[in-house]
Design a protein around this motif. Structure first.
Motif, PDB file in Angstrom:
ATOM      1  N   PHE A  34     -42.791  29.619 -36.502  1.00 18.09           N
ATOM      2  CA  PHE A  34     -42.485  29.632 -35.066  1.00 18.09           C
ATOM      3  C   PHE A  34     -41.947  28.291 -34.557  1.00 18.09           C
ATOM      4  CE2 PHE A  34     -45.791  33.065 -35.226  1.00 18.09           C
ATOM      5  CZ  PHE A  34     -44.907  34.089 -34.934  1.00 18.09           C
ATOM      6  N   HIS A  41     -42.209  29.909 -25.883  1.00 17.03           N
ATOM      7  CA  HIS A  41     -43.419  30.713 -25.701  1.00 17.03           C
ATOM      8  C   HIS A  41     -43.818  30.774 -24.223  1.00 17.03           C
ATOM      9  CE1 HIS A  41     -47.995  31.244 -26.205  1.00 17.03           C
ATOM     10  NE2 HIS A  41     -47.413  32.428 -26.345  1.00 17.03           N
ATOM     11  N   PRO A  42     -43.865  31.986 -23.639  1.00 23.35           N
ATOM     12  CA  PRO A  42     -44.217  32.092 -22.215  1.00 23.35           C
ATOM     13  C   PRO A  42     -45.618  31.579 -21.904  1.00 23.35           C
ATOM     14  CG  PRO A  42     -43.298  34.160 -23.043  1.00 23.35           C
ATOM     15  CD  PRO A  42     -43.575  33.303 -24.232  1.00 23.35           C
ATOM     16  N   THR A  47     -50.737  26.426 -26.105  1.00 26.48           N
ATOM     17  CA  THR A  47     -51.386  27.695 -26.469  1.00 26.48           C
ATOM     18  C   THR A  47     -50.851  28.186 -27.806  1.00 26.48           C
ATOM     19  OG1 THR A  47     -50.825  28.155 -24.178  1.00 26.48           O
ATOM     20  CG2 THR A  47     -52.251  29.720 -25.250  1.00 26.48           C
ATOM     21  N   GLU A  50     -52.371  26.520 -30.834  1.00 26.70           N
ATOM     22  CA  GLU A  50     -53.746  26.894 -31.206  1.00 26.70           C
ATOM     23  C   GLU A  50     -53.769  27.654 -32.526  1.00 26.70           C
ATOM     24  OE1 GLU A  50     -55.841  29.078 -28.149  1.00 26.70           O
ATOM     25  OE2 GLU A  50     -55.295  27.566 -26.666  1.00 26.70           O
ATOM     26  N   ALA A  56     -53.954  33.159 -37.321  1.00 21.20           N
ATOM     27  CA  ALA A  56     -54.040  33.237 -35.860  1.00 21.20           C
ATOM     28  C   ALA A  56     -54.204  34.678 -35.379  1.00 21.20           C
ATOM     29  CB  ALA A  56     -52.794  32.622 -35.248  1.00 21.20           C
ATOM     30  N   GLY A  64     -54.268  38.900 -25.397  1.00 17.34           N
ATOM     31  CA  GLY A  64     -53.846  40.078 -24.624  1.00 17.34           C
ATOM     32  C   GLY A  64     -52.342  40.229 -24.536  1.00 17.34           C
ATOM     33  N   HIS A  65     -51.653  39.902 -25.621  1.00 13.41           N
ATOM     34  CA  HIS A  65     -50.193  40.005 -25.643  1.00 13.41           C
ATOM     35  C   HIS A  65     -49.715  41.443 -25.425  1.00 13.41           C
ATOM     36  CE1 HIS A  65     -50.292  36.030 -27.823  1.00 13.41           C
ATOM     37  NE2 HIS A  65     -49.292  35.850 -26.996  1.00 13.41           N
ATOM     38  N   SER A  66     -48.552  41.568 -24.808  1.00 15.70           N
ATOM     39  CA  SER A  66     -47.937  42.879 -24.572  1.00 15.70           C
ATOM     40  C   SER A  66     -47.363  43.418 -25.886  1.00 15.70           C
ATOM     41  CB  SER A  66     -46.800  42.729 -23.560  1.00 15.70           C
ATOM     42  OG  SER A  66     -45.785  41.916 -24.118  1.00 15.70           O
ATOM     43  N   ALA A  69     -44.489  41.429 -27.000  1.00 16.39           N
ATOM     44  CA  ALA A  69     -44.809  40.179 -27.706  1.00 16.39           C
ATOM     45  C   ALA A  69     -45.026  40.460 -29.193  1.00 16.39           C
ATOM     46  CB  ALA A  69     -46.042  39.534 -27.092  1.00 16.39           C
ATOM     47  N   GLN A  72     -41.869  40.792 -30.977  1.00 19.30           N
ATOM     48  CA  GLN A  72     -41.143  39.524 -31.115  1.00 19.30           C
ATOM     49  C   GLN A  72     -41.546  38.715 -32.348  1.00 19.30           C
ATOM     50  OE1 GLN A  72     -40.745  37.066 -27.583  1.00 19.30           O
ATOM     51  NE2 GLN A  72     -40.771  38.874 -26.285  1.00 19.30           N
ATOM     52  N   TYR A  76     -39.455  36.090 -37.053  1.00 22.91           N
ATOM     53  CA  TYR A  76     -39.949  34.785 -37.512  1.00 22.91           C
ATOM     54  C   TYR A  76     -40.663  34.880 -38.862  1.00 22.91           C
ATOM     55  CZ  TYR A  76     -38.843  33.608 -32.711  1.00 22.91           C
ATOM     56  OH  TYR A  76     -38.183  33.429 -31.523  1.00 22.91           O
TER      57      TYR A  76
HETATM   58  C1  HEM Z   1     -52.195  31.902 -31.576  1.00 20.20           C
HETATM   59  C2  HEM Z   1     -51.013  31.868 -31.012  1.00 20.20           C
HETATM   60  C3  HEM Z   1     -50.787  32.301 -29.594  1.00 20.20           C
HETATM   61  C4  HEM Z   1     -51.610  32.241 -28.511  1.00 20.20           C
HETATM   62  C5  HEM Z   1     -53.039  31.706 -28.460  1.00 20.20           C
HETATM   63  C6  HEM Z   1     -50.888  32.801 -27.390  1.00 20.20           C
HETATM   64  C7  HEM Z   1     -51.367  32.910 -26.112  1.00 20.20           C
HETATM   65  C8  HEM Z   1     -50.686  33.402 -25.036  1.00 20.20           C
HETATM   66  C9  HEM Z   1     -51.181  33.458 -23.699  1.00 20.20           C
HETATM   67  C10 HEM Z   1     -52.538  32.946 -23.240  1.00 20.20           C
HETATM   68  C11 HEM Z   1     -50.237  34.028 -22.944  1.00 20.20           C
HETATM   69  C12 HEM Z   1     -50.347  34.368 -21.459  1.00 20.20           C
HETATM   70  C13 HEM Z   1     -49.678  33.363 -20.618  1.00 20.20           C
HETATM   71  C14 HEM Z   1     -49.759  33.682 -19.138  1.00 20.20           C
HETATM   72  O1  HEM Z   1     -49.982  34.847 -18.788  1.00 20.20           O
HETATM   73  O2  HEM Z   1     -49.572  32.752 -18.382  1.00 20.20           O
HETATM   74  C15 HEM Z   1     -49.111  34.355 -23.793  1.00 20.20           C
HETATM   75  C16 HEM Z   1     -47.964  34.969 -23.396  1.00 20.20           C
HETATM   76  C17 HEM Z   1     -46.978  35.406 -24.253  1.00 20.20           C
HETATM   77  N1  HEM Z   1     -46.897  35.152 -25.591  1.00 20.20           N
HETATM   78 FE1  HEM Z   1     -48.241  34.172 -26.697  1.00 20.20          FE
HETATM   79  N2  HEM Z   1     -49.646  33.216 -27.803  1.00 20.20           N
HETATM   80  C18 HEM Z   1     -49.549  32.909 -29.155  1.00 20.20           C
HETATM   81  C19 HEM Z   1     -48.465  33.125 -29.941  1.00 20.20           C
HETATM   82  C20 HEM Z   1     -47.367  33.858 -29.571  1.00 20.20           C
HETATM   83  C21 HEM Z   1     -46.284  34.230 -30.458  1.00 20.20           C
HETATM   84  C22 HEM Z   1     -46.228  33.809 -31.912  1.00 20.20           C
HETATM   85  C23 HEM Z   1     -45.423  35.001 -29.745  1.00 20.20           C
HETATM   86  C24 HEM Z   1     -44.153  35.687 -30.161  1.00 20.20           C
HETATM   87  C25 HEM Z   1     -43.363  35.341 -31.138  1.00 20.20           C
HETATM   88  C26 HEM Z   1     -45.944  35.102 -28.404  1.00 20.20           C
HETATM   89  C27 HEM Z   1     -45.348  35.783 -27.381  1.00 20.20           C
HETATM   90  C28 HEM Z   1     -45.790  35.789 -26.083  1.00 20.20           C
HETATM   91  C29 HEM Z   1     -45.123  36.494 -25.006  1.00 20.20           C
HETATM   92  C30 HEM Z   1     -43.860  37.334 -25.124  1.00 20.20           C
HETATM   93  C31 HEM Z   1     -45.872  36.258 -23.849  1.00 20.20           C
HETATM   94  C32 HEM Z   1     -45.599  36.792 -22.422  1.00 20.20           C
HETATM   95  C33 HEM Z   1     -46.586  37.875 -22.053  1.00 20.20           C
HETATM   96  C34 HEM Z   1     -46.548  39.044 -22.989  1.00 20.20           C
HETATM   97  O3  HEM Z   1     -45.472  39.660 -23.138  1.00 20.20           O
HETATM   98  O4  HEM Z   1     -47.593  39.333 -23.570  1.00 20.20           O
HETATM   99  N3  HEM Z   1     -47.132  34.407 -28.334  1.00 20.20           N
HETATM  100  N4  HEM Z   1     -49.426  33.947 -25.081  1.00 20.20           N
END
Ligand code: HEM
Length: 124
Positions: A34, A41-42, A47, A50, A56, A64-66, A69, A72, A76
């Motif tokens: 990544f 990363h949104p 985050t 982590e 992970a 709580g990813h959608s 997500a 996506q 990678y």
């Molecule tokens: C351990 C690794 C990760 C953690 C702890 C994490 C955590 C989070 C958190 C807490 C949010 C919410 C943010 C908010 O609502 O303000 C978020 C949103 C998001 N993350 Fe991650 N994330 C991780 C890895 C990734 C990866 C690898 C991807 C995709 C390649 C990803 C894609 C997204 C997307 C698209 C969102 C927007 C909301 C959604 O569609 O769920 N994340 N992430």
């Protein structure tokens, strides 16, 4: 189709985003890079970090990813974890580790001598 590269958890641990290392992460035995996603990363850079260099799976699920997500992750993908270190079965379910209990010869002897004591006690 080209065969996927196989990595150990030690290989992944080095790629934890520090000291110019790439950001690798494992989700259900699949290894992802990544590095190019770090500023996209949104949920933010911290985050995302982590999960850098580790399995992970629960961190990603617990966030709580959608479903979007989850989709996506695919581009990678760079490899998979070696069979010996796999934590999930073909259905993506966590493999329950069997507890191996060693048979202790001394204990066997103890119980046998105990039996003898009981027998002796009964006879004599
Ligand atoms: C351990 C690794 C990760 C953690 C702890 C994490 C955590 C989070 C958190 C807490 C949010 C919410 C943010 C908010 O609502 O303000 C978020 C949103 C998001 N993350 Fe991650 N994330 C991780 C890895 C990734 C990866 C690898 C991807 C995709 C390649 C990803 C894609 C997204 C997307 C698209 C969102 C927007 C909301 C959604 O569609 O769920 N994340 N992430």
């Amino acid at each position: 189709m080209a065969e996927l590269k196989r990595y150990t958890y030690a290989d992944v641990a080095i790629r934890n985003g520090t000291k110019g290392q790439p950001i690798w992460m494992v989700y259900k035995d699949v290894v992802y890079d990544f590095t190019s996603y770090k500023d996209e990363h949104p949920g933010g850079y911290d985050t995302l970090m982590e999960g850098a260099g580790i399995d992970a799976t629960s961190a990603f699920d617990d966030a709580g990813h959608s479903s979007d997500a989850y989709k996506q992750l695919e581009p990678y993908k760079i490899g998979v974890i070696v069979d010996e270190e796999k934590k999930y079965d073909a259905n993506g379910k966590k493999i329950k580790k069997q507890k191996v209990v060693a048979v202790q010869p001394e204990k066997q002897n103890t119980s046998r001598s105990c039996m003898n004591l009981i027998t002796c006690g009964l006879i004599g």
